[in-house]
Every structure is written in C-alpha cells, then in structure tokens.
Design an enzyme around this catalytic site. Sequence first.
Site, PDB file in Angstrom:
ATOM      1  N   GLU A  46     -11.215  38.254   3.715  1.00 42.24           N
ATOM      2  CA  GLU A  46     -12.101  39.247   3.108  1.00 42.24           C
ATOM      3  C   GLU A  46     -12.748  38.697   1.849  1.00 42.24           C
ATOM      4  O   GLU A  46     -12.152  37.899   1.136  1.00 42.24           O
ATOM      5  CB  GLU A  46     -11.281  40.479   2.699  1.00 42.24           C
ATOM      6  CG  GLU A  46     -10.602  41.158   3.847  1.00 42.24           C
ATOM      7  CD  GLU A  46      -9.683  42.290   3.393  1.00 42.24           C
ATOM      8  OE1 GLU A  46      -9.652  42.612   2.186  1.00 42.24           O
ATOM      9  OE2 GLU A  46      -9.000  42.839   4.254  1.00 42.24           O
ATOM     10  N   CYS A  68       1.857  44.602  -1.329  1.00 35.79           N
ATOM     11  CA  CYS A  68       0.537  44.012  -1.047  1.00 35.79           C
ATOM     12  C   CYS A  68       0.306  43.813   0.448  1.00 35.79           C
ATOM     13  O   CYS A  68       1.183  43.324   1.160  1.00 35.79           O
ATOM     14  CB  CYS A  68       0.428  42.676  -1.784  1.00 35.79           C
ATOM     15  SG  CYS A  68      -1.076  41.768  -1.420  1.00 35.79           S
ATOM     16  N   GLU A 111      -2.613  33.146  -2.610  1.00 32.62           N
ATOM     17  CA  GLU A 111      -2.192  32.702  -3.936  1.00 32.62           C
ATOM     18  C   GLU A 111      -2.963  31.410  -4.264  1.00 32.62           C
ATOM     19  O   GLU A 111      -2.668  30.347  -3.719  1.00 32.62           O
ATOM     20  CB  GLU A 111      -0.665  32.472  -3.928  1.00 32.62           C
ATOM     21  CG  GLU A 111      -0.114  31.741  -5.128  1.00 32.62           C
ATOM     22  CD  GLU A 111      -0.611  32.283  -6.473  1.00 32.62           C
ATOM     23  OE1 GLU A 111      -0.625  33.507  -6.693  1.00 32.62           O
ATOM     24  OE2 GLU A 111      -1.006  31.459  -7.310  1.00 32.62           O
ATOM     25  N   SER A 171      -0.099  37.677 -12.736  1.00 33.93           N
ATOM     26  CA  SER A 171       0.402  38.956 -12.217  1.00 33.93           C
ATOM     27  C   SER A 171       1.851  39.134 -12.641  1.00 33.93           C
ATOM     28  O   SER A 171       2.741  38.450 -12.139  1.00 33.93           O
ATOM     29  CB  SER A 171       0.296  38.963 -10.688  1.00 33.93           C
ATOM     30  OG  SER A 171      -1.053  39.041 -10.307  1.00 33.93           O
ATOM     31  N   LEU A 172       2.082  40.055 -13.554  1.00 34.45           N
ATOM     32  CA  LEU A 172       3.430  40.252 -14.082  1.00 34.45           C
ATOM     33  C   LEU A 172       4.142  41.393 -13.332  1.00 34.45           C
ATOM     34  O   LEU A 172       5.227  41.218 -12.793  1.00 34.45           O
ATOM     35  CB  LEU A 172       3.347  40.538 -15.586  1.00 34.45           C
ATOM     36  CG  LEU A 172       4.622  40.286 -16.383  1.00 34.45           C
ATOM     37  CD1 LEU A 172       4.986  38.810 -16.347  1.00 34.45           C
ATOM     38  CD2 LEU A 172       4.460  40.767 -17.816  1.00 34.45           C
TER      39      LEU A 172
HETATM   40  N1  SAH Z   1      -2.057  36.100  -5.343  1.00 30.08           N
HETATM   41  C1  SAH Z   1      -2.710  36.293  -6.590  1.00 30.08           C
HETATM   42  C2  SAH Z   1      -4.166  36.673  -6.438  1.00 30.08           C
HETATM   43  C3  SAH Z   1      -4.508  37.659  -5.350  1.00 30.08           C
HETATM   44  S1  SAH Z   1      -3.887  39.307  -5.624  1.00 30.08           S
HETATM   45  C4  SAH Z   1      -1.958  37.294  -7.446  1.00 30.08           C
HETATM   46  O1  SAH Z   1      -1.032  37.943  -6.935  1.00 30.08           O
HETATM   47  O2  SAH Z   1      -2.277  37.418  -8.626  1.00 30.08           O
HETATM   48  C5  SAH Z   1      -4.898  39.834  -6.997  1.00 30.08           C
HETATM   49  C6  SAH Z   1      -4.352  41.026  -7.735  1.00 30.08           C
HETATM   50  O3  SAH Z   1      -4.446  42.192  -6.904  1.00 30.08           O
HETATM   51  C7  SAH Z   1      -2.872  40.872  -8.120  1.00 30.08           C
HETATM   52  O4  SAH Z   1      -2.662  41.236  -9.458  1.00 30.08           O
HETATM   53  C8  SAH Z   1      -2.215  41.828  -7.166  1.00 30.08           C
HETATM   54  O5  SAH Z   1      -1.000  42.298  -7.672  1.00 30.08           O
HETATM   55  C9  SAH Z   1      -3.247  42.916  -7.013  1.00 30.08           C
HETATM   56  N2  SAH Z   1      -3.048  43.756  -5.837  1.00 30.08           N
HETATM   57  C10 SAH Z   1      -2.687  43.372  -4.596  1.00 30.08           C
HETATM   58  N3  SAH Z   1      -2.597  44.445  -3.774  1.00 30.08           N
HETATM   59  C11 SAH Z   1      -2.905  45.531  -4.525  1.00 30.08           C
HETATM   60  C12 SAH Z   1      -2.989  46.931  -4.251  1.00 30.08           C
HETATM   61  N4  SAH Z   1      -2.741  47.399  -3.055  1.00 30.08           N
HETATM   62  N5  SAH Z   1      -3.345  47.777  -5.259  1.00 30.08           N
HETATM   63  C13 SAH Z   1      -3.631  47.265  -6.489  1.00 30.08           C
HETATM   64  N6  SAH Z   1      -3.564  45.962  -6.804  1.00 30.08           N
HETATM   65  C14 SAH Z   1      -3.204  45.104  -5.833  1.00 30.08           C
HETATM   66 FE1  SF4 Z   2      -0.549  39.764  -2.577  1.00 29.63          FE
HETATM   67 FE2  SF4 Z   2      -0.981  38.082  -4.673  1.00 29.63          FE
HETATM   68 FE3  SF4 Z   2       1.527  38.858  -4.009  1.00 29.63          FE
HETATM   69 FE4  SF4 Z   2       0.144  37.209  -2.396  1.00 29.63          FE
HETATM   70  S1  SF4 Z   2       0.845  36.784  -4.484  1.00 29.63           S
HETATM   71  S2  SF4 Z   2       1.380  38.936  -1.760  1.00 29.63           S
HETATM   72  S3  SF4 Z   2      -1.936  38.020  -2.617  1.00 29.63           S
HETATM   73  S4  SF4 Z   2      -0.159  40.180  -4.742  1.00 29.63           S
END
Ligand code: SAH
Ligand code: SF4
Length: 345
Positions: free
Chosen positions: A84, A111, A153, A207-208
Amino acid sequence: MTPTTLNEWLMHRGEAGYRAKQIIEWIYERGVSTFDEMTNLSRTLRQRLSADLRLYASTVVRDVESTDRTRKLLLRWADGATTECVMIPDGRRRTACISTQVGCPVGCVFCASGLNGLDRQLTAGEIVEQAMRVRNLCGDERLSNVVFMGLGEPLHNYDATLAALRTINAEWGMNIGARKITISTVGLPKQIERLADEKLQITLAISLHAPDDELRRKIIPWAASVSIEALIESANVYFSRTGREVTLEYVLLGDLNDQPEHARELARVAKRTRGNVNLIRYNPVEGLPYRRPESAAATKFQEVLRERGVNSHLRKSRGLDIDGACGQLRRRVGEAPESTGVTVA
Ligand code: SAH
Ligand code: SF4
C-alpha cells in the site's frame, strides 16, 4: 537506477552517456510513464529501454479515496505481492506514506501489516515507485513530504530503504528535502546508529508505544531483545551526530497504554532525549481486540505530558473510512481481481 548505473547501462550498449541525464529528466522532471514518450531519444534506444527496463513495475489494483481526501493505492508487483501507499493532503502539504516490505517480520500485536509475517523485502526501485505513484496523484500541487510509515520495518530492509531515500532526496531525482522525509522504526539501535552516520537531515521517528519494557514487550515482540534504555541511547546518538531531534511515536491503545500513569512514566522517558512525542489514536483493525481511545482520554494523556514539559502532538487520524492504518486494505482485498477504478468511500 541512479544516473551512474544508468550511464553504465548505456555505455555497455554503445549509447552516449549523456542520454542518462535526458532519461532521468524525463522521469523525474517531466513525469512521463513510458519510454516511448522520451521523444529526444532514438526509436532504437526507446525500444531497447522498453525491452530491458521497467519504468513502473506495479499495477494499481485498488484506488480508494476518503471523505477527507486521503487516497490510498494498493499496488500489485509482478510476483503477485501487494503493498500500500497513501497520499495525505493537509492544507498545501502533500505527504506520501510508503512501504518498505511486503508484510512485516516484527508482528506488533495491534498492527495489520505484520499479522502474516514478512513475505519479502521491497527493492529500492519498488519503494521509489510508490513515492512516484503518489506524486502522480498530486495534480497541480507538489508532493512535499515522504514518510516511511507504510507496511514493513524500514531498518530491517536497510540498504534498499537508504537507496530509495537517496533517490527521493536527490536533486536529480524526486528532489524532496531531507527535512521533509521521515523514517519510522520499531527501534533497532545498531541500525539507528548506522543511519546517524549517513549524516542525512531526515527525521527519525521511533515507535515506543509503552513507557516501560514489560508493557512494551507485550505490544512489540522485538522489544524482547531491545530495552527502552538502549533505544534512548541510540536516539541520543542520532541527535548528537545529526543535530536532528528524534520523534517518539506512541500509539494510544484503549485501556492498555493510555492511562495517566503511562503518560507520567512516558514523560520521564521522553525527557531523557531531545525530542518530541507523537501521539496516534489507534486505528482499529478488524479481528483484533484493541480499541481506539476516546478523544477525551487522548487529550488528558497529552495534558499530562504537557504539564511535565514534554512537547507532544496528537496526530489527526486520516482515512479512517478507507482502512487508513497500514496493512488493512491489503488484508481486506487479499487476492481480489485487478481493477483500476476509484472507489470513493
Ligand atoms: N515498522 C515501522 C514503520 C511502519 S508502522 C514502525 O513500526 O515504526 C508506522 C507507524 O504506524 C508506527 O508507529 C505504528 O505503530 C503505527 N501503526 C501501525 N498500525 C496502526 C494502527 N492500526 N493504528 C494506528 N497506528 C498504527
Ligand atoms: Fe506494524 Fe511497524 Fe510493528 Fe511492523 S514494526 S508490525 S509495520 S507497527
């Protein structure tokens, strides 16, 4: 391909090196989508390019537009893999949100992207193509920002992500300023330090999602081997080497990590870095038990941070009606037949 690799490709075939510059101008400045449109090249060269190289390698299988004008494309690659990318308009700003992997190996519990693990890495070309496809949706406006926040990631596909980033940033390429580019990572300290050494002015978002290791490990499987302590250290290394403040991302999950005591603890963590906190209200994923917190709970959370002197933003949720969170549309569509129609949600 970069100008250098394209130049080599041409030289190998007895073509003049300066053609590389012309071809690249056609692609990035004039925005053509076929080699045939490159009218200052010979017909033979155009045929050769079309036979051996691909300008756009994906098919658009879904094109959906939200009532808030956010637009999401589901792309299918030659091997059937789907990813996407999203265009998010906000005032005059146009942001592309792009993917770096097909699926995700991390598997954060909330996620949609990681529910079935990692299918494969995306190539640098496939990553750039998403940004170009989004750029092509911008009409008269300029694509102003790119965020690596789609499926996957980014730092687990380091080389391809960096190569794509350089093309997106390059003057010869998409020419998007480094400060307008954000890489979001689940937090891989070694790779963060490596990124710091690239000396790019991009924004790093970590992402914490939890203020302590115990809770974080329940939400993010890979946190088992990475402590918050180690992450804060790498954020500080990133700041000291680049001068760029790091963003801490925190997805608010109803009743799980959104209570005032979590905010108080988060404030203590955040104050150990030069950065700010980005709060994101969870965008619910069908079939998962996590909840989007009430907006009052989110505002309260932010207030607690503010009282403690932590700079934070509560991000607007976009595209809620079009499976806005990364991975959702792909999951819903599955092996759907190809279509290029726009579905206005
Ligand atoms: N893998 C990386 C980048 C992709 S996810 C990461 O985790 O940072 C990008 C951001 O979207 C992350 O902060 C993740 O926690 C957030 N995210 C993923 N699914 C989500 C959801 N359903 N609602 C809100 N934020 C979400
Ligand atoms: Fe989703 Fe980012 Fe976690 Fe992967 S690392 S599962 S893309 S929130």
